[in-house]
Design a protein around this motif. Structure first.
Motif, PDB file in Angstrom:
ATOM      1  N   UNK A 186       0.900  -1.062   0.109  1.00  0.00           N
ATOM      2  CA  UNK A 186       0.310  -0.260  -0.080  1.00  0.00           C
ATOM      3  C   UNK A 186       1.142   1.036  -0.082  1.00  0.00           C
ATOM      4  N   UNK A 187       0.496   2.783  -0.729  1.00  0.00           N
ATOM      5  CA  UNK A 187       1.615   3.449  -0.778  1.00  0.00           C
ATOM      6  C   UNK A 187       1.843   3.982   1.149  1.00  0.00           C
ATOM      7  N   UNK A 188       2.722   4.850   0.568  1.00  0.00           N
ATOM      8  CA  UNK A 188       3.075   5.114   2.285  1.00  0.00           C
ATOM      9  C   UNK A 188       2.597   5.704   2.719  1.00  0.00           C
ATOM     10  N   UNK A 189       2.682   5.188   4.914  1.00  0.00           N
ATOM     11  CA  UNK A 189       1.767   6.102   4.944  1.00  0.00           C
ATOM     12  C   UNK A 189       1.976   7.081   5.613  1.00  0.00           C
ATOM     13  N   UNK A 190       1.005   8.268   5.715  1.00  0.00           N
ATOM     14  CA  UNK A 190       1.113   9.738   5.528  1.00  0.00           C
ATOM     15  C   UNK A 190       1.580  10.293   7.829  1.00  0.00           C
ATOM     16  N   UNK A 191       0.481   9.384   7.822  1.00  0.00           N
ATOM     17  CA  UNK A 191       0.469   8.722  10.120  1.00  0.00           C
ATOM     18  C   UNK A 191       0.702   7.748   9.988  1.00  0.00           C
ATOM     19  N   UNK A 192       1.773   7.246  10.927  1.00  0.00           N
ATOM     20  CA  UNK A 192       1.887   5.947  12.079  1.00  0.00           C
ATOM     21  C   UNK A 192       0.744   5.120  11.637  1.00  0.00           C
ATOM     22  N   UNK A 193       0.584   3.810  11.716  1.00  0.00           N
ATOM     23  CA  UNK A 193      -1.196   3.319  11.759  1.00  0.00           C
ATOM     24  C   UNK A 193      -0.768   2.596  13.424  1.00  0.00           C
ATOM     25  N   UNK A 194      -1.573   2.656  14.195  1.00  0.00           N
ATOM     26  CA  UNK A 194      -1.856   1.810  15.050  1.00  0.00           C
ATOM     27  C   UNK A 194      -1.352   0.466  14.933  1.00  0.00           C
ATOM     28  N   UNK A 195      -0.809  -0.245  15.933  1.00  0.00           N
ATOM     29  CA  UNK A 195      -0.078  -1.711  15.471  1.00  0.00           C
ATOM     30  C   UNK A 195      -1.505  -2.863  14.606  1.00  0.00           C
ATOM     31  N   UNK A 196      -2.368  -2.874  14.871  1.00  0.00           N
ATOM     32  CA  UNK A 196      -3.098  -3.594  14.642  1.00  0.00           C
ATOM     33  C   UNK A 196      -3.408  -3.503  13.292  1.00  0.00           C
ATOM     34  N   UNK A 197      -3.106  -2.189  12.806  1.00  0.00           N
ATOM     35  CA  UNK A 197      -2.997  -2.385  10.865  1.00  0.00           C
ATOM     36  C   UNK A 197      -2.039  -2.080  10.263  1.00  0.00           C
TER      37      UNK A 197
END
Lengths: 414, 414
Positions: free
Chosen positions: A274-285
């Motif tokens: 998936x594209x680079x994260x703009x904001x870090x996701x929570x662990x479960x995602x």
């Protein structure tokens, strides 16, 4: 057996998508598409050429739910057996039995296809950043187009399963409450802003019990395969009804899916991140490995009187910010039980450029900028008789696999 | 047979609600509640004492879906036959056969009850004016608490059917994304604002095909009966997730319903009109006759260590601005197909006064005004071990019928 395959087909040997078919006068049963044929799995199972469940047969069913319920070990085993039966130099029991091979390979032109699975529940997501931005700009505020939660979770809502239909489908233009600009009250009338939404549908093949959460890896393991999905939408109804609890009748009159389920196994070579994260996701995602796919998709529109279709959008599944595995992990985060046959719509797939938007709402800027079609007509929203066809293909010539088509024709309101 | 009935019961002869039950070691099957007993309909059908479908038996099924599929003529016929079999001076074939009567009447204390029907899809409405106003004031703007569409249509959204459970139920406190006030990002953690919602559920017993609309009268004819419904809600999850597409995981972890379906036929004496319209409705939503019911409802809360429950809300179904028939007519206005086993939640039933609100969110003003319980504890939202019990009754002593209880206990997060 070469005739069953061919280089230009959506359905070469490495695809083997599952569907449910029948010839005139026969019962619906399960098959896989190979070249211009359907391979009759119920027949192979009956002949003992497939070792599936040992118990009761699953492929004589008019849906793939029973097969899916056997789990991913069995899905993989059957795929291997089919590859072996169909490839030269493998299991020659089918190829050596000309009469059986002849009966088992039914020309696609001779069959009717049904919904390939019983849809348990249908959930639609909203996982294209460009689509969320485009729609947020039009329905709400361009300054704050992306909702504050959007970069933190795959936003989704429950859709209506009873109106999921198989392509090719006739879609009746719906009535609904519509309020014109400046009017105090709505009227009941046929939608004048009928639209398509180009999506991919992920099919849940393994269940999860109530009260349990899923990792993204577990979620990915539960997905059986993918279909093209058209989430037909009545924009004028949607505008009036969707606050505060989300879309309801504006999306309830029909959702089309393509008839062949392309398995996760067949899509493996096309996995991508998936594209680079703009904001870090929570662990479960967080994704432990690439969970999206590089799949080119397009939409064509053909008015009733036109002799050819016009391709009006070209995009790619990989633009989605959230994968189906992330969507499924989020779907179960509260302990929501997932069911065999659950259908997860990806959300409209809009790429970064104008020619890659996945709905007329976006392609015509809310109806303000009509689209020119090849036959000289123009469109803001869909007119009666319009045929919308979506296609999807992964890979390049030589190793490409396709999804077939997801098409529907708009019927006039009743 | 008098022993099967008694004046204080929820289930006198004129009620005859349907459920699905079993004794230890036996299969689930259909019955009706009468006094302190379940009348075993599978047994009566097997003995030829009920003339139902002529074809295959329907009451040996572990759900009422097959019986519902026979349609309203059959529902009424079976009710008449049951009234005849159970009333003195009627059909004496059961009463004259002491051995059969004895086997057919199973003490309620000896049975386990299951979900009475397979839930096809679950839709939740938002049809209490007071609730919409209260919630709109808290979640949005007190000046514009009621959305502009609210007085024109029964607003609803699709809920999750896979987590509808039968009372008494254990409800696991869900995890979810929660963003604290002033924080830029959410965290994944157990909901701290767990709530109930007091609702009534209407069960669709007859289907309607895709592409067809329904009049309010037709919609009413399709409803088989009603159950109490608790739409458990995680308010902190809801606040963060619900814009722009509506509630999703905040409502997906569990919905409890009472085990006995009180039929529309039994509720006929308690029909009453919905409140006066503040704005005229469009024709398709107008009621040709009274379509609501006068049903008193209450909610009791009992903490884990309390010896008694405290009634914390008393309200009435008749406060709802839209009836289930209106909700169903609106549900199909786009041509959405309706299915046997569809469950329509009424929306939280809040009366006009503070003591009649149907959720803790409203009763405690968003947690700002704790509720005092009988044992000296106080509550803003639900704590682990809390037991919530909802009850409903129509009519006055002598002619009252009840719904039994819909109860659930909150389990700690996993």
């Amino acid at each position: 057996m070469e005739s069953a395959n061919d280089a230009d087909t959506d359905f070469p040997l490495q695809n083997l998508p599952y569907g449910v078919f029948r010839q005139a006068g026969q019962p619906f049963r399960c098959g896989v598409a190979i070249g211009k044929y359907v391979l009759d799995l119920a027949l192979l199972e009956g002949l003992g050429l497939l070792d599936v469940a040992r118990g009761r047969p699953v492929f004589a069913d008019p849906s793939l739910n029973a097969f899916m319920s056997l789990g991913s070990f069995c899905w993989n085993s059957v795929r291997q057996q089919l590859l072996n039966l169909l490839a030269f130099g493998g299991d020659d029991r089918l190829q050596a039995n000309a009469e059986a091979a002849n009966r088992a390979l039914v020309p696609l032109n001779d069959v009717e296809l049904s919904l390939p699975f019983r849809v348990a529940e249908y959930t639609d997501f909203y996982s294209s950043r460009q689509h969320a931005f485009n729609v947020g700009s039009m329905f709400r505020d361009p300054e704050n187009a992306l909702p504050p939660n959007w970069l933190h979770m795959p936003i989704g809502y429950n859709g209506r399963a009873s109106t999921v239909v198989v392509s090719p489908s006739a879609i009746r233009r719906p009535h609904g409450q519509i309020r014109d600009l400046g009017q105090p009250a709505p009227a009941l009338r046929p939608s004048a802003h009928l639209d398509f939404e180009l999506e991919m549908g992920a099919i849940v093949g393994s269940p999860s019990p109530i009260g349990s959460r899923l990792s993204v890896e577990q979620a990915d393991d539960m997905i059986f395969g993918y279909v093209i999905l058209n989430d037909w939408s009545a924009r004028d109804v949607q505008t009036w009804e969707y606050q505060p609890l989300g879309p309801f009748q504006s999306k309830a009159f029909g959702t089309s899916i393509s008839p062949w389920i392309v398995t996760k196994a067949a899509l493996e070579p096309f996995r991508t991140s998936t594209p680079d994260r703009e904001i870090a996701l929570l662990d479960y995602l967080r994704e432990p490995r690439p969970m999206s796919y590089d799949i080119a998709m397009d939409v064509a529109l053909q008015p009733a009187n036109a002799t050819v279709e016009t391709v009006i959008s070209k995009t790619n599944y990989k633009h989605l910010y959230y994968s189906a595995a992330q969507q499924l992990a989020h779907h179960a985060v509260s302990g929501c039980a997932m069911t065999i046959g659950d259908l997860l719509g990806s959300g409209t797939i809009s790429g970064p450029t104008e020619g890659s938007y996945g709905s007329l709402l976006e392609l015509t800027r809310g109806g303000k900028k009509p689209l020119r079609l090849g036959n000289g007509e123009s469109r803001t929203f869909l007119e009666d008789g319009d045929k919308v066809t979506m296609r999807a293909r992964a890979g390049k010539k030589g190793n490409a696999i396709g999804f077939g088509a997801c098409s529907g024709i708009v019927l006039p309101a009743r």
